[in-house]
Design an enzyme around this catalytic site. Structure first.
Site, PDB file in Angstrom:
ATOM      1  N   TRP A 110       0.835  -1.199   0.114  1.00 16.12           N
ATOM      2  CA  TRP A 110      -0.182  -0.113   0.113  1.00 16.12           C
ATOM      3  C   TRP A 110       0.928   1.297  -0.067  1.00 16.12           C
ATOM      4  O   TRP A 110       0.639   2.273  -0.694  1.00 16.12           O
ATOM      5  CB  TRP A 110      -1.071  -0.111   1.357  1.00 16.12           C
ATOM      6  CG  TRP A 110      -1.867  -1.038   1.282  1.00 16.12           C
ATOM      7  CD1 TRP A 110      -1.953  -2.212   2.026  1.00 16.12           C
ATOM      8  CD2 TRP A 110      -2.990  -1.647   0.282  1.00 16.12           C
ATOM      9  NE1 TRP A 110      -3.108  -3.148   1.806  1.00 16.12           N
ATOM     10  CE2 TRP A 110      -3.462  -2.757   0.552  1.00 16.12           C
ATOM     11  CE3 TRP A 110      -3.233  -1.216  -1.258  1.00 16.12           C
ATOM     12  CZ2 TRP A 110      -4.513  -3.498  -0.118  1.00 16.12           C
ATOM     13  CZ3 TRP A 110      -4.187  -1.506  -2.027  1.00 16.12           C
ATOM     14  CH2 TRP A 110      -4.795  -2.739  -1.466  1.00 16.12           C
ATOM     15  N   ASP A 181      -1.316   7.142   6.244  1.00 15.34           N
ATOM     16  CA  ASP A 181      -2.119   5.891   5.971  1.00 15.34           C
ATOM     17  C   ASP A 181      -2.493   4.863   7.058  1.00 15.34           C
ATOM     18  O   ASP A 181      -1.510   4.258   7.574  1.00 15.34           O
ATOM     19  CB  ASP A 181      -1.951   5.289   4.646  1.00 15.34           C
ATOM     20  CG  ASP A 181      -2.715   4.096   4.383  1.00 15.34           C
ATOM     21  OD1 ASP A 181      -3.846   3.815   5.013  1.00 15.34           O
ATOM     22  OD2 ASP A 181      -2.646   3.442   3.189  1.00 15.34           O
ATOM     23  N   LYS A 205     -11.377  -1.652   7.519  1.00 14.25           N
ATOM     24  CA  LYS A 205     -10.532  -2.664   8.414  1.00 14.25           C
ATOM     25  C   LYS A 205     -11.117  -2.488   9.674  1.00 14.25           C
ATOM     26  O   LYS A 205     -11.438  -3.576  10.464  1.00 14.25           O
ATOM     27  CB  LYS A 205      -9.168  -2.282   8.211  1.00 14.25           C
ATOM     28  CG  LYS A 205      -8.540  -3.211   6.985  1.00 14.25           C
ATOM     29  CD  LYS A 205      -8.674  -2.247   5.692  1.00 14.25           C
ATOM     30  CE  LYS A 205      -7.835  -3.097   4.706  1.00 14.25           C
ATOM     31  NZ  LYS A 205      -7.261  -2.244   3.844  1.00 14.25           N
TER      32      LYS A 205
HETATM   33  C1  LIG Z   1      -6.673  -2.010   2.449  1.00 13.98           C
HETATM   34  C2  LIG Z   1      -5.643  -0.708   2.528  1.00 13.98           C
HETATM   35  C3  LIG Z   1      -5.763   0.278   1.231  1.00 13.98           C
HETATM   36  C4  LIG Z   1      -6.574   0.285   0.224  1.00 13.98           C
HETATM   37  O1  LIG Z   1      -7.815   0.607   0.740  1.00 13.98           O
HETATM   38  P1  LIG Z   1      -9.034   0.520  -0.244  1.00 13.98           P
HETATM   39  O2  LIG Z   1     -10.015   1.229   0.509  1.00 13.98           O
HETATM   40  O3  LIG Z   1      -9.396  -0.595  -1.020  1.00 13.98           O
HETATM   41  O4  LIG Z   1      -8.558   1.602  -1.612  1.00 13.98           O
HETATM   42  C5  LIG Z   1      -4.632   1.242   1.501  1.00 13.98           C
HETATM   43  N1  LIG Z   1      -3.751   1.163   2.597  1.00 13.98           N
HETATM   44  C6  LIG Z   1      -4.004   0.225   3.609  1.00 13.98           C
HETATM   45  C7  LIG Z   1      -2.801   0.392   4.723  1.00 13.98           C
HETATM   46  C8  LIG Z   1      -4.814  -0.664   3.509  1.00 13.98           C
HETATM   47  O5  LIG Z   1      -4.957  -1.620   4.503  1.00 13.98           O
END
Ligand SMILES: *Cc1c(COP(=O)(O)O)cnc(C)c1O
Length: 369
Positions: A110, A181, A205
């Site tokens: 990511w 993030d 998540k």
């Molecule tokens: C799952 C995830 C993403 C991507 O998320 P989407 O909502 O599917 O775009 C980005 N960064 C991290 C750390 C993630 O766990």
């Protein structure tokens, strides 16, 4: 399906990395409110996003979020769409000037995606990469090569796929805004938001269903928007319009608000963090107790949310996953870039489920070790 037993015996322990497990009490409330919310005679999904009831829902989401994270008024709380992935372009579009540069720590898939996408808008420098060791650790502060002229420094606080996590908040030089993030560890422990310029998290998540992305951003950064942007891609527009420049994801935002309420009912982030630490310790202790199991992450970088591990062989990993599934321990297959297993034990994942996994691991080792 009959939905009204007091404790769910019709559900399994779901170790999914995302969408992840939600608190049982939230799911029960959702079941009611889909039919008729707050005596309105209308279900949550059927209410106008401009109506009084939804005004209240979105105000509550904001208020609860502020309470949980102790978020002051000089930060805007936005509920956006397009997932965490869309933030990879929204962040440079909104924060990086023409010809500008930004720093990225590349600690997993990511984080690598974020760094690559930013190249569309300027120079995205790699301030650190753990690629050579298949991202089995995160950098220490000293290992970060940070540029004092960067528009911001972006890092990924928890690397969902490889199972690593920063256990400190990086410091940036001068007044370079810190961008995070936090998709897979938002509100898993107390947070000092004043250290951040912008923090974002896809809801699916740790705080809700898929469909909305939480963005917490310092308001002075909204005024810096360096280029003309379509309204749907502008943080400032979302802040000015209470996340409703168009029809927002009404249902996901409402569920996120219920999860926020659940966090408050648990006593806030301190007890949540204690529980998360205790759950992860049970599993890491089991991994460390025997050579049969191998944890992917280096000890000081271990994630409390996503725990990645292997048995001595791929064949045994596959046997383990099948046998665990039969015991109601599901969705533990690791991402193909790491292999083995990944147990995601987000806030709402019950301690009983971790204990059940560890008992099963001991039994499996006895019969396959
Ligand atoms: C799952 C995830 C993403 C991507 O998320 P989407 O909502 O599917 O775009 C980005 N960064 C991290 C750390 C993630 O766990």
């Amino acid at each position: 399906m009959t939905p009204t037993t007091a404790t769910a015996t019709d559900r399994v322990y779901n170790f999914s990395a995302g969408p992840g497990v939600l608190p049982e009490s939230v799911l029960r409330q959702v079941q009611e409110d889909v039919w008729n919310i707050r005596g309105s005679g209308v279900g949550i999904m059927e209410h106008s996003h401009r109506g009084k009831l939804y005004d209240q829902i979105i105000a509550e989401a904001d208020e609860r979020c502020r309470k949980i994270g102790n978020i002051p008024d000089d930060y805007a709380i936005l509920f956006m769409t397009g997932g965490a992935t869309s933030q990879n372009h929204l962040i440079p579009m909104n924060l990086m000037p023409e010809g500008g540069t930004a720093d990225y720590a590349v600690t997993g898939k990511w984080a690598a995606d974020s760094q690559k996408t930013a190249k569309l808008f300027g120079t995205s420098r790699v301030a650190y990469t753990s690629e050579a060791t298949n991202h089995n650790h995160v950098p220490t502060q000293d290992q970060l090569d940070l540029d004092a002229n960067a528009a911001y420094f972006h890092y990924t606080s928890n690397n969902t796929i490889v199972g690593t996590q920063y256990h400190y908040v990086p410091k940036t030089p001068g007044d370079v805004p810190l961008v995070c993030d936090a998709s897979s560890d938002i509100f898993s422990e107390p947070i000092d938001i004043t250290k951040f310029g912008l923090l974002y998290a896809g809801a699916q998540k740790n705080i809700g269903p898929a469909g909305t992305t939480l963005v917490i951003v310092r308001k002075d950064l909204l005024e810096r928007q360096p280029r003309t942007l379509p309204g749907m891609l502008s943080y400032k527009v979302f802040a000015d319009k209470e996340s409703r420049p168009n029809t927002p994801p009404v249902f996901p935002i409402y569920v996120v608000s219920l999860v926020f309420q659940w966090i408050l009912e648990q006593g806030g982030l301190e007890p949540i963090a204690e529980r998360n630490k205790a759950k992860a310790k049970v599993l890491y202790d089991a991994l460390d107790a025997s050579d049969f199991w191998n944890a992917h992450a280096q000890p000081e970088s271990r994630s409390l949310m996503n725990i990645t591990f292997r048995t001595p062989s791929e064949e045994t990993d596959a046997l383990f996953l099948t046998a665990a599934g039969k015991e109601g321990l599901v969705t533990m297959k690791g991402h193909r870039s790491v292999g083995g297993m990944r147990a995601s034990i987000y806030n709402a994942f019950p301690a009983e489920g971790v204990n059940a996994l560890v008992s099963f691991m001991k039994e499996f080792e006895r019969t396959h070790g």
